[in-house]
Structure formats: C-alpha cells, structure tokens
Design a protein around this motif. Structure first.
Motif, mmCIF file in Angstrom:
data_model
loop_
_atom_site.group_PDB
_atom_site.id
_atom_site.type_symbol
_atom_site.label_atom_id
_atom_site.label_comp_id
_atom_site.label_asym_id
_atom_site.label_seq_id
_atom_site.Cartn_x
_atom_site.Cartn_y
_atom_site.Cartn_z
ATOM 1 N N ALA A 112 32.712 -4.061 -32.273
ATOM 2 C CA ALA A 112 33.755 -3.959 -31.253
ATOM 3 C C ALA A 112 33.184 -4.156 -29.851
ATOM 4 C CB ALA A 112 34.450 -2.604 -31.355
ATOM 5 N N GLN A 113 31.949 -4.613 -29.761
ATOM 6 C CA GLN A 113 31.293 -4.823 -28.475
ATOM 7 C C GLN A 113 31.076 -6.312 -28.238
ATOM 8 O OE1 GLN A 113 27.906 -2.543 -29.848
ATOM 9 N NE2 GLN A 113 28.049 -1.256 -28.016
ATOM 10 N N GLY A 114 31.192 -6.704 -26.981
ATOM 11 C CA GLY A 114 30.796 -8.026 -26.552
ATOM 12 C C GLY A 114 29.664 -7.867 -25.561
ATOM 13 N N VAL A 115 29.114 -8.988 -25.102
ATOM 14 C CA VAL A 115 28.054 -8.954 -24.100
ATOM 15 C C VAL A 115 28.299 -10.025 -23.052
ATOM 16 C CG1 VAL A 115 26.296 -8.034 -25.663
ATOM 17 C CG2 VAL A 115 26.500 -10.500 -25.376
ATOM 18 N N ASN A 116 27.821 -9.749 -21.856
ATOM 19 C CA ASN A 116 27.747 -10.738 -20.797
ATOM 20 C C ASN A 116 26.273 -10.885 -20.431
ATOM 21 O OD1 ASN A 116 28.760 -12.450 -18.583
ATOM 22 N ND2 ASN A 116 27.938 -10.821 -17.309
ATOM 23 N N LEU A 117 25.706 -12.035 -20.695
ATOM 24 C CA LEU A 117 24.303 -12.296 -20.383
ATOM 25 C C LEU A 117 24.197 -12.758 -18.935
ATOM 26 C CD1 LEU A 117 23.596 -14.226 -23.662
ATOM 27 C CD2 LEU A 117 22.585 -12.027 -23.050
ATOM 28 N N HIS A 118 23.347 -12.093 -18.172
ATOM 29 C CA HIS A 118 23.155 -12.478 -16.780
ATOM 30 C C HIS A 118 22.565 -13.883 -16.674
ATOM 31 C CE1 HIS A 118 22.901 -7.982 -15.490
ATOM 32 N NE2 HIS A 118 24.138 -8.376 -15.702
ATOM 33 N N ARG A 119 22.798 -14.506 -15.561
ATOM 34 C CA ARG A 119 22.257 -15.837 -15.280
ATOM 35 C C ARG A 119 20.747 -15.838 -15.513
ATOM 36 N NH1 ARG A 119 22.313 -19.255 -9.618
ATOM 37 N NH2 ARG A 119 24.501 -18.703 -9.631
ATOM 38 N N GLY A 120 20.260 -16.831 -16.261
ATOM 39 C CA GLY A 120 18.830 -16.996 -16.478
ATOM 40 C C GLY A 120 18.224 -16.138 -17.565
ATOM 41 N N THR A 121 19.008 -15.324 -18.267
ATOM 42 C CA THR A 121 18.481 -14.473 -19.335
ATOM 43 C C THR A 121 18.202 -15.305 -20.579
ATOM 44 O OG1 THR A 121 19.654 -12.523 -18.545
ATOM 45 C CG2 THR A 121 19.001 -12.520 -20.864
ATOM 46 N N TRP A 122 16.965 -15.251 -21.048
ATOM 47 C CA TRP A 122 16.624 -15.925 -22.307
ATOM 48 C C TRP A 122 17.303 -15.180 -23.453
ATOM 49 C CZ3 TRP A 122 14.531 -20.579 -22.519
ATOM 50 C CH2 TRP A 122 13.771 -21.031 -21.448
ATOM 51 N N HIS A 123 17.939 -15.926 -24.364
ATOM 52 C CA HIS A 123 18.657 -15.296 -25.477
ATOM 53 C C HIS A 123 18.670 -16.207 -26.691
ATOM 54 C CE1 HIS A 123 22.305 -17.811 -25.028
ATOM 55 N NE2 HIS A 123 21.975 -17.807 -23.743
ATOM 56 N N GLY A 124 18.867 -15.578 -27.845
ATOM 57 C CA GLY A 124 18.985 -16.331 -29.082
ATOM 58 C C GLY A 124 20.347 -16.982 -29.191
ATOM 59 N N VAL A 125 20.485 -17.797 -30.222
ATOM 60 C CA VAL A 125 21.760 -18.456 -30.476
ATOM 61 C C VAL A 125 22.759 -17.439 -31.025
ATOM 62 C CG1 VAL A 125 20.645 -20.678 -30.849
ATOM 63 C CG2 VAL A 125 21.128 -19.199 -32.815
ATOM 64 N N LEU A 126 24.013 -17.792 -31.003
ATOM 65 C CA LEU A 126 25.071 -16.907 -31.493
ATOM 66 C C LEU A 126 24.822 -16.585 -32.964
ATOM 67 C CD1 LEU A 126 27.649 -15.483 -30.672
ATOM 68 C CD2 LEU A 126 28.903 -17.568 -31.187
ATOM 69 N N THR A 127 24.746 -15.280 -33.285
ATOM 70 C CA THR A 127 24.309 -14.848 -34.610
ATOM 71 C C THR A 127 25.259 -13.809 -35.208
ATOM 72 O OG1 THR A 127 22.051 -15.168 -33.800
ATOM 73 C CG2 THR A 127 22.270 -14.077 -35.900
#
Length: 170
Positions: A112-127
């Motif tokens: 039930a949670q979403g995320v907002n990744l800040h500009r420039g944050t390294w992250h994995g692909v949608l999983t």
C-alpha cells in the motif's frame, strides 16, 4: 553479493526519496468521508534544467519478479524526480544505491506504499513481487534523455523478504 530487504519506512528511505502512504497526519475532506494525506513528496520536474521539463503521468505494466532476485543494473534520472504509485495491493522491491562504491540497499513495500525517488537517486528497475505489477508513474517529461544507467561488475542478489539482519537486532 547478497542483500536483505528492509521494510520501507520514511526515516530509512529519506536519503533517497519520499514514502507515499495513507498513514500519519491527515485532514478529513468530502464531508468527512475521505482522509487527505497532504503533500507527501518533493516533486522535481527539472524546471531549472535546460531544456526545462514538465510533470507527466504514465502507467507502467511490469512483469512480476520473485525472490531471490538477481540484478546488476541500476539507473538514475538527473533532470527530475520519479514517483511510483502502485495500482494494486502487491508488494514491490525498491532498490537504491549511494556512495562512491554504489552499495545497494533494498526496501520492501507493504503493498500500500508508493515512493518518490529524488532527482539523481540511483535505483533499480521496477520490481513488483506479484501480478499485476501496474503503477502510475509521475515524472519529468521533456526533451532531455534524463536517464543514466550503471551496471555492476558482479550481480547482487536480494535473498529474502524478511528484515535485514540489522533491523532484526543481529
């Protein structure tokens, strides 16, 4: 190399972005029948970039994955933030990386949670960890590529859906 996912909490995720959830302070609207959890994310669409961007809403449909989950690719968006809002109640992994050695961390949403990744944050692909893996995505639309990718020399393995050893007090 292995990592254990940790629960997604606003405090643990703060260096990378914002947790979007209908918890905590709210105000009642719609004749008292609706809770408004207000202004949960710092959205950034690169208004100061050249060329400037604008907000866009897309829908992503991603194939579900399973644990253990192996990955070697991460990415970032240097010109704007990116929010993932699940349109189902299935948990998903959020993998982020930081520091000079790009050490990844994995967070497990509660469905039930979403995320907002800040500009420039390294992250994995949608999983997504279950079907249907359907997400509303709010991010920057513009003329710049706004995507950088990094491949680890050796893959990482997310090994369990439980708490990381540090979170369990080990």
């Amino acid at each position: 190399m292995q990592i254990h996912p940790e629960p997604l909490t606003p405090e643990a995720f703060a260096p990378f972005g914002d947790v979007l959830a209908a918890t905590g302070p709210h105000r009642l609207i719609n004749d008292g029948l609706c809770q408004r959890h207000h202004d949960l994310a710092r959205l950034d669409f690169g208004e100061d970039s050249s060329p400037p961007g604008r907000a866009g809403i897309s829908v992503f449909k991603a194939a579900p994955r399973a644990l253990p989950y192996e990955f070697d690719l991460i990415e970032r968006h240097p010109d704007g933030s990116q929010a993932f809002i699940p349109m189902s109640d299935q948990p998903f992994l959020v993998i982020v990386a930081t520091g000079p050695d790009m050490t990844p961390r994995a967070f497990l949403t509660n469905g039930a949670q979403g995320v907002n990744l800040h500009r420039g944050t390294w992250h994995g692909v949608l999983t997504p960890l279950g079907a249907p893996g359907l997400f509303a995505v709010v991010d920057r639309i513009g003329e710049s590529r706004n995507l950088e990718e990094y491949r680890y020399p050796h893959p990482w393995l997310v090994v369990e859906a439980g708490l990381a050893p540090a979170a369990r007090g080990i």
